[in-house]
Design an enzyme around this catalytic site. Structure first.
Site, PDB file in Angstrom:
ATOM      1  N   GLY A 194     -21.554  -1.462  25.549  1.00 12.20           N
ATOM      2  CA  GLY A 194     -21.076  -2.429  26.497  1.00 12.20           C
ATOM      3  C   GLY A 194     -20.207  -1.678  27.567  1.00 12.20           C
ATOM      4  O   GLY A 194     -19.621  -0.769  27.071  1.00 12.20           O
ATOM      5  N   THR A 205     -12.530  -2.488  21.366  1.00 14.46           N
ATOM      6  CA  THR A 205     -13.310  -1.522  21.027  1.00 14.46           C
ATOM      7  C   THR A 205     -12.707  -0.546  20.078  1.00 14.46           C
ATOM      8  O   THR A 205     -13.224   0.493  19.603  1.00 14.46           O
ATOM      9  CB  THR A 205     -13.657  -0.641  22.240  1.00 14.46           C
ATOM     10  OG1 THR A 205     -12.381  -0.657  23.144  1.00 14.46           O
ATOM     11  CG2 THR A 205     -14.636  -1.495  23.022  1.00 14.46           C
ATOM     12  N   SER A 207     -10.550   2.033  17.675  1.00 13.99           N
ATOM     13  CA  SER A 207     -10.058   3.561  17.887  1.00 13.99           C
ATOM     14  C   SER A 207     -10.772   4.525  17.243  1.00 13.99           C
ATOM     15  O   SER A 207     -11.836   4.263  16.516  1.00 13.99           O
ATOM     16  CB  SER A 207      -8.481   3.221  17.090  1.00 13.99           C
ATOM     17  OG  SER A 207      -8.838   2.961  15.595  1.00 13.99           O
ATOM     18  N   GLY A 242      -0.221  10.818   6.659  1.00 22.80           N
ATOM     19  CA  GLY A 242      -0.360   9.256   6.969  1.00 22.80           C
ATOM     20  C   GLY A 242      -1.205   8.676   5.669  1.00 22.80           C
ATOM     21  O   GLY A 242      -1.636   9.573   4.850  1.00 22.80           O
ATOM     22  N   GLU A 286       1.998  18.407   6.627  1.00 26.50           N
ATOM     23  CA  GLU A 286       2.658  17.324   7.555  1.00 26.50           C
ATOM     24  C   GLU A 286       3.676  18.129   8.225  1.00 26.50           C
ATOM     25  O   GLU A 286       4.522  18.880   7.836  1.00 26.50           O
ATOM     26  CB  GLU A 286       3.243  16.207   6.692  1.00 26.50           C
ATOM     27  CG  GLU A 286       4.169  15.390   7.385  1.00 26.50           C
ATOM     28  CD  GLU A 286       3.405  14.387   8.602  1.00 26.50           C
ATOM     29  OE1 GLU A 286       2.353  13.999   8.353  1.00 26.50           O
ATOM     30  OE2 GLU A 286       3.939  14.462   9.738  1.00 26.50           O
ATOM     31  N   LEU A 293      -4.110  -1.885  12.115  1.00 24.64           N
ATOM     32  CA  LEU A 293      -4.595  -2.134  10.781  1.00 24.64           C
ATOM     33  C   LEU A 293      -5.613  -3.336  10.917  1.00 24.64           C
ATOM     34  O   LEU A 293      -5.586  -4.070  12.230  1.00 24.64           O
ATOM     35  CB  LEU A 293      -3.363  -2.889  10.234  1.00 24.64           C
ATOM     36  CG  LEU A 293      -2.221  -1.953   9.674  1.00 24.64           C
ATOM     37  CD1 LEU A 293      -0.942  -2.603   9.326  1.00 24.64           C
ATOM     38  CD2 LEU A 293      -2.912  -1.043   8.596  1.00 24.64           C
ATOM     39  N   HIS A 327       4.912 -16.250 -15.893  1.00 22.90           N
ATOM     40  CA  HIS A 327       5.170 -15.136 -16.865  1.00 22.90           C
ATOM     41  C   HIS A 327       3.870 -14.988 -17.699  1.00 22.90           C
ATOM     42  O   HIS A 327       3.334 -15.874 -18.237  1.00 22.90           O
ATOM     43  CB  HIS A 327       6.358 -15.344 -17.719  1.00 22.90           C
ATOM     44  CG  HIS A 327       6.879 -14.298 -18.663  1.00 22.90           C
ATOM     45  ND1 HIS A 327       7.338 -13.381 -18.332  1.00 22.90           N
ATOM     46  CD2 HIS A 327       6.435 -14.406 -19.982  1.00 22.90           C
ATOM     47  CE1 HIS A 327       7.539 -12.518 -19.579  1.00 22.90           C
ATOM     48  NE2 HIS A 327       6.808 -13.037 -20.580  1.00 22.90           N
TER      49      HIS A 327
END
Ligand SMILES: Cc1cc2nc3c(=O)[nH]c(=O)nc-3n(C[C@H](O)[C@H](O)[C@H](O)COP(=O)(O)OP(=O)(O)OC[C@H]3O[C@@H](n4cnc5c(N)ncnc54)[C@H](O)[C@@H]3O)c2cc1C
Length: 463
Positions: free
Chosen positions: A116, A140, A142, A179, A200, A317, A442
């Site tokens: 698109g 769209t 990432s 990450g 890292e 997320l 429990h």
């Protein structure tokens, strides 16, 4: 003659497809443009779902190798059928993406297949054909951020997409980036027998995670044999017949060294994916990181064009994208959709899992908030002991005056499921005492949440 819609959504990831379904439920005529051969976006095709399939399978392998004997279950020689594991993962993905196709049919959402491009407000071109709509939604998603000097070929130097497809367990996997995506995939291949080194740049894993939980997490991953090279930057990569030689140096500067790997996973983060949409031509404003700028109602600066999910600001997320999809669909239908960004859980699906919601202790200190901390270890939880999974703890942070829950951070078995209880509590503005006085079955892992809530008031019972 191309049809006219109330809403055309570009991208069928969790943001886009959920927005499409909700808008259709509310009576709008909806189309969703997707260029991939299947629906579901990054999440279902190359993200959350395939990674969780491999995490689960590799957990079973690890259990069979290291844990079952302790339960008195003797399985003899354990061997790996990686081809079957990968085939199962593909089956899981296929069933999920088909499920979204079914939901589109059920809700009468039109799938416009192809890429698109927004020609103007109200006009979306899909592979050259113009379709019109009152509202356009950019969903769209990432893509992986490339690392200069480390060119991805998805075979030896891979992003998460290639890292999910390996057909041989690497001898040495180097993960660039500490990450959650790098750590989850590092865990998968470590359990299946790879030597894994995480490089890292910062002095800690998963930046933004509560520091105490982060340090515990680092120790636990270390015990599983994952090597960490923190405060280290990768400056180059050379591919050769045997694999890849990476050049690294201290982040603060200093002597360079090399690391040999047969596979390198580049997982330094993701960036909004909006190119080829024609946004510059129509003047949709982006921020300095290429994300679409929206107001609180997901509207861009161009009337009739909206954006949600990984393409805009906020945690990348799937459930955040979904919530935004629902909220925007409701706004477009004249309702009052809303997302509470203070109560979005984040989960790392290693074992033990790490889950957090709300503010960290460091954030509370930085804004000078007065708070109480309640902590409870899984070693004191009967169910965790019965399972043989006692690593970790629950930590609840509550306002010193009102006792309102401000954040919770869990490292331990099924932390990702346990955090849902806190999410509901925070949505209802609950106090730690509200959680503490709620009857918990429990023996469950959730009793550790109750005990941490009791500990906020200094009255945990089982420690
Ligand atoms: C390995 C990995 C593991 C992950 N695990 C988790 C997890 O456990 N939990 C979690 O919450 N999140 C996880 N994520 C993140 C999650 O996948 C993303 O946050 C989520 O998919 C974002 O949803 P979205 O709808 O914004 O975009 P996406 O899911 O990226 O979907 C965007 C879609 O738009 C399509 N598209 C793009 N441009 C066009 C165009 N011009 N025309 C037509 N179609 C287009 C793309 O093909 C894509 O299908 C993971 C990500 C990765 C990579």
């Amino acid at each position: 003659m191309p049809e006219t819609f109330d809403v055309i959504i570009i991208g069928a990831g969790p943001g886009g497809y959920v927005c499409a379904i909700r808008a259709a439920q509310l009576g709008l005529k909806v189309a969703c443009v997707e260029k991939r051969a299947t629906l579901g976006g990054t999440c279902l095709n190359v993200g959350c779902i395939p990674s969780k399939a491999l995490l689960n399978s590799s957990e079973h392998f690890d259990e069979a190798n290291h844990k079952l004997a302790d339960h008195g279950v003797i399985v003899g020689q354990v061997s790996l059928d990686l081809a079957r594991m990968q085939a199962r993962k593909a089956e899981v993905v296929a069933a999920n993406v088909k499920g979204v196709e079914f939901l589109f049919k059920k809700n009468k959402v039109t799938w416009l297949k192809g890429a698109g491009r927004i020609a103007a407000a109200g006009v979306v071109e899909v592979d050259g054909t113009a379709h019109t709509a009152k509202h356009i939604v950019i969903a769209t998603g990432s893509e992986s951020i490339p690392l200069p000097g480390v060119e991805v070929d998805e075979t030896r130097i891979v992003t998460s997409t290639g890292g999910l497809e390996l057909s041989v367990v690497p001898k040495h996997l180097v993960v660039i980036g500490g990450g959650y995506i790098g750590l989850e995939l590092g865990s998968v291949w470590r359990r299946l027998g790879a030597e894994v080194t995480v490089v890292e740049f910062l002095d800690r894993l998963v930046p933004g995670m509560d520091m105490e939980v982060g340090k515990t997490f680092e120790r636990m991953l270390g015990k599983q044999g994952i090597k960490m090279k923190l405060k280290t930057k990768v400056t180059g990569a050379k591919m050769h017949a045997q694999g890849v030689t990476l050049t690294v140096e201290p982040a603060a500067g200093g002597a360079a060294e090399t690391i040999d790997a047969d596979i390198v996973l580049v997982a330094i983060g993701r960036r909004a994916h909006t190119e080829a949409l024609g946004l510059a031509d129509i003047g949709v404003a982006l921020d300095e990181r290429g994300r679409v700028i929206t107001d609180a109602h997901y509207a861009t600066n161009i009337p009739g064009i909206h954006a949600i999910g990984d393409a805009i600001v906020g945690p990348m997320l799937a459930h955040k994208a979904e919530e935004e999809g629902v909220a925007l669909a409701e706004i477009l239908a004249g309702q009052h959709g809303h997302v509470n960004y203070g109560a979005i859980p984040g989960v790392v699906y290693t074992w033990p899992e790490v889950a957090s919601i709300g503010e960290t202790e460091e954030q509370l200190k930085a804004r000078g908030a007065l708070y109480n901390v309640g902590k409870f270890p899984f070693t004191a939880n009967g169910r965790a002991r019965a399972m043989g999974d006692m690593d970790g703890f629950v930590k609840i942070l509550a306002d010193k005056t009102t006792d309102r829950v401000l954040g919770a951070h869990i490292i331990g078995p099924d932390a990702g499921t346990l955090i849902a209880e806190i999410a509901i509590a925070m949505e209802f503005g609950a106090s730690a005492e509200d959680i503490a006085r709620t009857c918990h079955a429990h023996p469950t892992l959730n009793e550790a949440v109750k005990e941490a809530a009791l500990a906020v008031g200094g009255r945990a019972l089982h420690i």
